[in-house]
Design an enzyme around this catalytic site. Sequence first.
Site, PDB file in Angstrom:
ATOM      1  N   GLU A  84       0.838  -1.213   0.000  1.00  0.00           N
ATOM      2  CA  GLU A  84       0.000   0.000   0.000  1.00  0.00           C
ATOM      3  C   GLU A  84       0.869   1.258   0.000  1.00  0.00           C
ATOM      4  OE1 GLU A  84      -3.236  -0.124   2.859  1.00  0.00           O
ATOM      5  OE2 GLU A  84      -4.108  -1.872   1.863  1.00  0.00           O
ATOM      6  N   GLU A  87      -4.814  -8.715  -0.296  1.00  0.00           N
ATOM      7  CA  GLU A  87      -5.620  -8.456   0.913  1.00  0.00           C
ATOM      8  C   GLU A  87      -7.063  -8.313   0.471  1.00  0.00           C
ATOM      9  OE1 GLU A  87      -4.343  -5.356   3.604  1.00  0.00           O
ATOM     10  OE2 GLU A  87      -2.228  -5.842   3.277  1.00  0.00           O
TER      11      GLU A  87
HETATM   12  O1  AHR Z   1      -5.228  -5.789   6.997  1.00  0.00           O
HETATM   13  C1  AHR Z   1      -5.195  -4.604   7.724  1.00  0.00           C
HETATM   14  C2  AHR Z   1      -4.545  -3.464   6.957  1.00  0.00           C
HETATM   15  O2  AHR Z   1      -5.313  -3.172   5.837  1.00  0.00           O
HETATM   16  C3  AHR Z   1      -3.192  -3.745   6.396  1.00  0.00           C
HETATM   17  O3  AHR Z   1      -2.179  -3.545   7.311  1.00  0.00           O
HETATM   18  C4  AHR Z   1      -3.090  -2.758   5.279  1.00  0.00           C
HETATM   19  O4  AHR Z   1      -2.266  -3.205   4.230  1.00  0.00           O
HETATM   20  C5  AHR Z   1      -4.522  -2.558   4.850  1.00  0.00           C
HETATM   21  O5  AHR Z   1      -4.866  -1.238   4.749  1.00  0.00           O
END
Ligand code: AHR
Length: 518
Positions: free
Chosen positions: A205, A327
């Site tokens: 990110e 994610e």
């Molecule tokens: O999964 C929680 C958070 O969500 C992670 O650390 C980040 O990559 C995303 O914004």
Amino acid sequence: MPTTVSRRRFAAGAAASFFALTARRSYGYPAETRRIAIHADVATGLIRPELHGHFAEHLGSCIYGGLWLGKNSPLADANGFRRQAIQYLKELGVPVLRWPGGCFADDYHWRDGIGPVARRPKRVNIWWGNYTEDNSFGTHEFIAMCRAIGAEPYFAGNVGSGSPKELRDWVEYCNYPAGSTLADERASNGSPEPFRVRYWGVGNENWGCGGTMTAEEYCTLYRQFATFVRPFGDTQPYLIACGPNSNDLDWSRRFMHSMEAAKLRRRPDGFSMHFYSGGKNTPLAYTVENMREQLSSFARMEQAVLQQRALLDTYDPDRKMGLLIDEWGVWDRMVPEEEKRLGRLFQQNTIRSAVAAAMGLNVFHRQADKLVMCNIAQTVNVLHAMLLTDRDKCIRTPSYYAFQLAAPHRSKTAVRLESPDNSPLAVSAAASRQNNELVLTLANPKHDVGVKLECPVGGARVVSATARLLHHEDFNAANTFDAPDRIVPREHPVSVSGSLIAIELPPMSVATVLARLA
Ligand code: AHR
């Protein structure tokens, strides 16, 4: 809708089989009849096991207190891992596990987590509550845990606050067989054999917590970092670049454009999007409206996969660069007392979360030709978790079972489905095949309407079928520490006649049909 069975024969068979079904079971809800045609002879892509991947971050009680208890805990195995959690994850099968973050990754310095535990530094976890970590869980512990559950490790490297040298040294430390100072240090820390880590994320990110960069700034850093991540030993690293937040096409276009402009000879191997399904309530207090909103997000996720892949195709028509969603999952509102007691982003998990997991997985199965890996966030206690722990207790969530029900798809070939209803809350379905085995996974996201589903199978005759179902009539129902087996999969009736599979899906349910074809 085109089917391979004549409509009259199909209708007669379906009516007969449903009569049998409804006569046997009565759920007390209105049911609609729906039809999804399965083209068992039209392959659409290989379902890589990695589409069922997971993610574990140093966040809340995912690692410390969840997976990792330390060697002195009576609940831990000889390595210090929570015995019960390892057992459950091993049984589930975790094809790939991403670590150590998340946002945490861009503030993690791998040398903090190697060598004698007593000498490891204590660091503040700036992203998830400013508590200190003693780094007792580091590279060797993570690799040992992956080996224990049979997962392929995926390391997320630090770009935001690290250096190209730090990342290249981590790769050498892990992968160089012997004879370099770093490889010898690994051996003296107990692992003479190289870890052979293949998957390396170059930041996380980086448009946000990984450095608040523009796509162009990140692209410059990506190129710099990637230049030094070499094949140490016989392991060719698979480098994953930070992709967009949800379907941010602007980020992807600008990143790819900058790549082209820099005439980089080696493109990233993977490009990772993050796609969360936000929720407007705490897990056990969802309203119908909250639920509809959250579950509708999976149609947008599918759209994002199609659009992101189409954009990448314009730069990479041979699809040498894979698209990942490293994610994903439901992100509800947290309950403050629970977060205080059980760690940041601790989230209870309901039958609705399981339906969400099944809908997400079905997107990946249907779009298997466009995706190389997907990792749900996160394995234990955090967000859309498989397991929840509290002191000596460790329970499986309904989403654990949604993953278990999807497992038969792994390494099979996805086949084409055709449905007249593609609305966001229509029955979610995916099918795959290997020789004479057909797998059909289903989810009914409606809370008040059951579905009598008729599936004509084209290109093969169905000999027999069995089904399992995960269901609860209350969409806020969960497995709790006191009632851990409230929602578990059970055998479920399914009928076969000729080339037709018929099954009834109660509201809020997830099902798998395993069929044998002639
Ligand atoms: O999964 C929680 C958070 O969500 C992670 O650390 C980040 O990559 C995303 O914004």
